[in-house]
Motif scaffolding. Structure first.
Motif, PDB file in Angstrom:
ATOM      1  N   ALA A  41       0.816  -1.217   0.000  1.00  0.00           N
ATOM      2  CA  ALA A  41       0.000   0.000   0.000  1.00  0.00           C
ATOM      3  C   ALA A  41       0.852   1.272   0.000  1.00  0.00           C
ATOM      4  CB  ALA A  41      -0.952  -0.001   1.194  1.00  0.00           C
ATOM      5  N   ILE A  42       1.962   1.277   0.745  1.00  0.00           N
ATOM      6  CA  ILE A  42       2.710   2.538   0.867  1.00  0.00           C
ATOM      7  C   ILE A  42       4.034   2.547   0.095  1.00  0.00           C
ATOM      8  CG2 ILE A  42       1.686   3.225   3.079  1.00  0.00           C
ATOM      9  CD1 ILE A  42       5.196   1.920   3.021  1.00  0.00           C
ATOM     10  N   GLY A  43       4.418   1.400  -0.486  1.00  0.00           N
ATOM     11  CA  GLY A  43       5.725   1.315  -1.141  1.00  0.00           C
ATOM     12  C   GLY A  43       5.938   2.363  -2.220  1.00  0.00           C
ATOM     13  N   GLY A  44       4.934   2.528  -3.089  1.00  0.00           N
ATOM     14  CA  GLY A  44       5.076   3.470  -4.198  1.00  0.00           C
ATOM     15  C   GLY A  44       5.247   4.901  -3.715  1.00  0.00           C
ATOM     16  N   GLY A  45       4.381   5.317  -2.783  1.00  0.00           N
ATOM     17  CA  GLY A  45       4.473   6.686  -2.258  1.00  0.00           C
ATOM     18  C   GLY A  45       5.768   6.917  -1.500  1.00  0.00           C
ATOM     19  N   THR A  46       6.253   5.851  -0.836  1.00  0.00           N
ATOM     20  CA  THR A  46       7.489   5.990  -0.068  1.00  0.00           C
ATOM     21  C   THR A  46       8.687   6.210  -0.987  1.00  0.00           C
ATOM     22  OG1 THR A  46       6.591   4.609   1.680  1.00  0.00           O
ATOM     23  CG2 THR A  46       8.980   4.841   1.622  1.00  0.00           C
ATOM     24  N   LEU A  47       8.812   5.385  -2.029  1.00  0.00           N
ATOM     25  CA  LEU A  47       9.932   5.577  -2.956  1.00  0.00           C
ATOM     26  C   LEU A  47       9.842   6.955  -3.614  1.00  0.00           C
ATOM     27  CD1 LEU A  47      12.474   4.633  -4.370  1.00  0.00           C
ATOM     28  CD2 LEU A  47      11.081   3.528  -6.094  1.00  0.00           C
ATOM     29  N   ARG A  48       8.615   7.352  -4.007  1.00  0.00           N
ATOM     30  CA  ARG A  48       8.440   8.682  -4.610  1.00  0.00           C
ATOM     31  C   ARG A  48       8.946   9.778  -3.666  1.00  0.00           C
ATOM     32  NH1 ARG A  48       2.788   9.804  -3.935  1.00  0.00           N
ATOM     33  NH2 ARG A  48       3.594  10.442  -1.908  1.00  0.00           N
ATOM     34  N   ASP A  49       8.515   9.714  -2.395  1.00  0.00           N
ATOM     35  CA  ASP A  49       8.924  10.745  -1.439  1.00  0.00           C
ATOM     36  C   ASP A  49      10.427  10.745  -1.220  1.00  0.00           C
ATOM     37  OD1 ASP A  49       6.345  11.617  -1.191  1.00  0.00           O
ATOM     38  OD2 ASP A  49       5.960  10.662   0.734  1.00  0.00           O
ATOM     39  N   ILE A  50      11.042   9.544  -1.207  1.00  0.00           N
ATOM     40  CA  ILE A  50      12.493   9.472  -1.032  1.00  0.00           C
ATOM     41  C   ILE A  50      13.201  10.092  -2.232  1.00  0.00           C
ATOM     42  CG2 ILE A  50      14.450   7.868  -0.965  1.00  0.00           C
ATOM     43  CD1 ILE A  50      12.737   6.017   0.757  1.00  0.00           C
ATOM     44  N   LEU A  51      12.705   9.778  -3.452  1.00  0.00           N
ATOM     45  CA  LEU A  51      13.380  10.258  -4.664  1.00  0.00           C
ATOM     46  C   LEU A  51      13.347  11.779  -4.784  1.00  0.00           C
ATOM     47  CD1 LEU A  51      12.161   7.632  -7.310  1.00  0.00           C
ATOM     48  CD2 LEU A  51      14.475   7.886  -6.422  1.00  0.00           C
ATOM     49  N   ILE A  52      12.235  12.395  -4.304  1.00  0.00           N
ATOM     50  CA  ILE A  52      12.181  13.859  -4.415  1.00  0.00           C
ATOM     51  C   ILE A  52      12.565  14.552  -3.115  1.00  0.00           C
ATOM     52  CG2 ILE A  52      10.530  13.887  -6.324  1.00  0.00           C
ATOM     53  CD1 ILE A  52       8.312  14.507  -4.384  1.00  0.00           C
ATOM     54  N   GLY A  53      12.910  13.781  -2.080  1.00  0.00           N
ATOM     55  CA  GLY A  53      13.380  14.388  -0.840  1.00  0.00           C
ATOM     56  C   GLY A  53      12.261  14.927   0.033  1.00  0.00           C
ATOM     57  N   ASN A  54      11.073  14.351  -0.111  1.00  0.00           N
ATOM     58  CA  ASN A  54       9.917  14.772   0.662  1.00  0.00           C
ATOM     59  C   ASN A  54       9.840  13.924   1.936  1.00  0.00           C
ATOM     60  OD1 ASN A  54       7.488  15.827   1.429  1.00  0.00           O
ATOM     61  ND2 ASN A  54       6.280  14.724  -0.093  1.00  0.00           N
ATOM     62  N   VAL A  55      10.745  14.205   2.900  1.00  0.00           N
ATOM     63  CA  VAL A  55      10.870  13.358   4.081  1.00  0.00           C
ATOM     64  C   VAL A  55      10.664  14.154   5.363  1.00  0.00           C
ATOM     65  CG1 VAL A  55      12.389  11.623   3.100  1.00  0.00           C
ATOM     66  CG2 VAL A  55      13.377  13.729   4.006  1.00  0.00           C
ATOM     67  N   PRO A  56      10.277  13.540   6.484  1.00  0.00           N
ATOM     68  CA  PRO A  56       9.847  12.156   6.647  1.00  0.00           C
ATOM     69  C   PRO A  56       8.731  11.802   5.670  1.00  0.00           C
ATOM     70  CG  PRO A  56       9.947  13.250   8.785  1.00  0.00           C
ATOM     71  CD  PRO A  56      10.185  14.285   7.754  1.00  0.00           C
ATOM     72  N   VAL A  57       8.788  10.589   5.146  1.00  0.00           N
ATOM     73  CA  VAL A  57       7.839  10.169   4.118  1.00  0.00           C
ATOM     74  C   VAL A  57       6.394  10.235   4.619  1.00  0.00           C
ATOM     75  CG1 VAL A  57       9.530   8.716   2.965  1.00  0.00           C
ATOM     76  CG2 VAL A  57       8.117   7.749   4.747  1.00  0.00           C
ATOM     77  N   ALA A  58       5.455  10.300   3.648  1.00  0.00           N
ATOM     78  CA  ALA A  58       4.053  10.600   3.944  1.00  0.00           C
ATOM     79  C   ALA A  58       3.455   9.772   5.094  1.00  0.00           C
ATOM     80  CB  ALA A  58       3.219  10.437   2.674  1.00  0.00           C
ATOM     81  N   TRP A  59       3.604   8.434   5.085  1.00  0.00           N
ATOM     82  CA  TRP A  59       2.895   7.609   6.073  1.00  0.00           C
ATOM     83  C   TRP A  59       3.403   7.825   7.491  1.00  0.00           C
ATOM     84  CZ3 TRP A  59       5.820   4.087   8.807  1.00  0.00           C
ATOM     85  CH2 TRP A  59       7.007   3.627   8.220  1.00  0.00           C
ATOM     86  N   MET A  60       4.530   8.516   7.659  1.00  0.00           N
ATOM     87  CA  MET A  60       5.026   8.769   9.012  1.00  0.00           C
ATOM     88  C   MET A  60       4.401  10.014   9.623  1.00  0.00           C
ATOM     89  SD  MET A  60       8.910   7.807   9.158  1.00  0.00           S
ATOM     90  CE  MET A  60       9.299   6.074   9.036  1.00  0.00           C
TER      91      MET A  60
END
Lengths: 200, 200, 200
Positions: A43-62
């Protein structure tokens, strides 16, 4: 169609992706923790990799308790009612197609917000929609189904391209709706007609 | 040797890495999308992990349309002319060795720019050169060849160490040239003499 | 218990994780480089994913030469004395349990420092403790043992929850000690009594 509509589609998409991960884990006879983790990463894998690649951290689900709780609840329901959930195959497929469309658009929007070029945005949308399933398949030790069967990522790319083009000539709301419909329609027709990309 | 030289080597390296990923996908009879994705991750995987580890985001291939287009073009050519490309084995091996050397140096330079210690820089260089192949092998569900055969990462570590040492006593340009030659030479001799690291 | 105590536990945990990765690689007859890389990713994988997810980059092992050197030394000793190290099974299991507990707490503390909610903090702690083993298993092409056998991540979740609760009513030092004891105790009892989570 009101403001809550995208939130509802995202919810249905998250539920469908979680169920797909949980079922894969149950087929491999994983323990309860494994079933939950597989549902979660799908469920969250795609959004997590996306957030990591663009530097949008902490990633969304956190930053948002809601998604993890929905995934936890969905996993529990899936385990308890696995026989009934299996019979919902078509319903789940439709949720999955809707979620795929919405996740693709969300990914593209995050790319546009980060001022990336259109190609990178479509790539981000496709990653958001598809990467969860790739991680799921790696974790159960299979070649990702994404690369072998059905038209899946191609639907994201087609719908995403429509979205980028439509944004230039119409308003955001209409562009979103049409793009999601394109992704869903391609998925549904591909499954019904058993379309596949040629292997090489 | 002028300013364009590194750019040309990077281009050749990207092409060679893409072809290697695309061939792996074709051997597993993946669909066209799978062939493209495998080519893509093999070519950009190392640089992407490097950029994520040091926080250099959005990662390089998102800010630069050139690399994705080169990969797309290379994949199409590989698919169309697969019989001919196969016969270029030696040429591709040389491109791959050159690319490995250059990617290693690029990784080390990014580490130095981020003020990391020499060990971390060499690790970053090795990751930039080798990680794409690791992801490729995970995606086709095999134990990464990096860990089983041939001297590969070892060439990056040796060349990278030379580079760091040479930077202390000579100018950047000469250090780069010698380091790339070291990586290539080790790779070529290792393949010709069938050198392997001992297994344990 | 003085200031050095956590550092010593972290050292023992790193050593145990490295040995576990190195042994997996040796069982798959990887070359020396593969054995080192497997030891390395098993030891730092969890902390690396944690740092990436919360944006704490460059990741920890790049800013600190100590950990890579400990891992390198441990791998060399493991290769040279593999017969003797094998006999230390129980000692290594205890190190591993201690390391698991400490890594979990370290992960939670990083989450608290980043002002994440308790659920995300426990997830970060569990990832710090367990993800290295997941990468190890993916690299040797097996379904991660985490999802199939023994109570492992569950011990992290239980200990991590205790830690968060204890922080509200006692001081940090006591909370840390109790949480690590909880993780270790669950691990030890689970192994001795052969506890497993039910598969579904």
């Amino acid at each position: 169609m009101n403001d809550n509509f995208p939130a509802i589609i995202e919810l249905l998409g998250t539920v469908a992706f979680t169920v797909s991960g949980a079922f894969s884990a149950m087929q491999k006879r994983m323990d309860i923790f494994g079933v939950f983790v597989l549902g979660f990463v799908t469920a969250i894998g795609g959004g997590t990799l996306r957030d990591i690649l663009i530097g949008n951290v902490p990633v969304a689900w956190m930053r948002d308790m809601k998604t993890p709780l929905i995934i936890l609840g969905t996993t529990i329901v899936t385990i308890l009612f696995k026989k009934y959930v299996k019979n919902l195959k078509i319903t789940l497929f439709l949720f999955d197609a809707l979620g795929l469309g919405l996740f693709t658009i969300i990914g593209i929007q995050k790319g546009l917000n980060a001022h990336l070029n259109p190609g990178a945005c479509i790539a981000l949308g496709t990653i958001t929609g598809c990467f969860g399933g790739v991680v799921r398949d790696i974790l159960i030790n299979e070649i990702p189904v994404l690369f072998r069967k059905e038209i899946y990522a191609t639907a994201c790319i087609a719908g995403g391209s429509c979205y980028i083009l439509l944004l230039m000539c119409t308003d955001k709301f209409i562009a979103e709706a049409i793009a999601i419909i394109v992704v869903c329609t391609i998925r549904i027709i591909a499954i019904r007609r058993n379309w596949k990309l040629p292997s090489v």
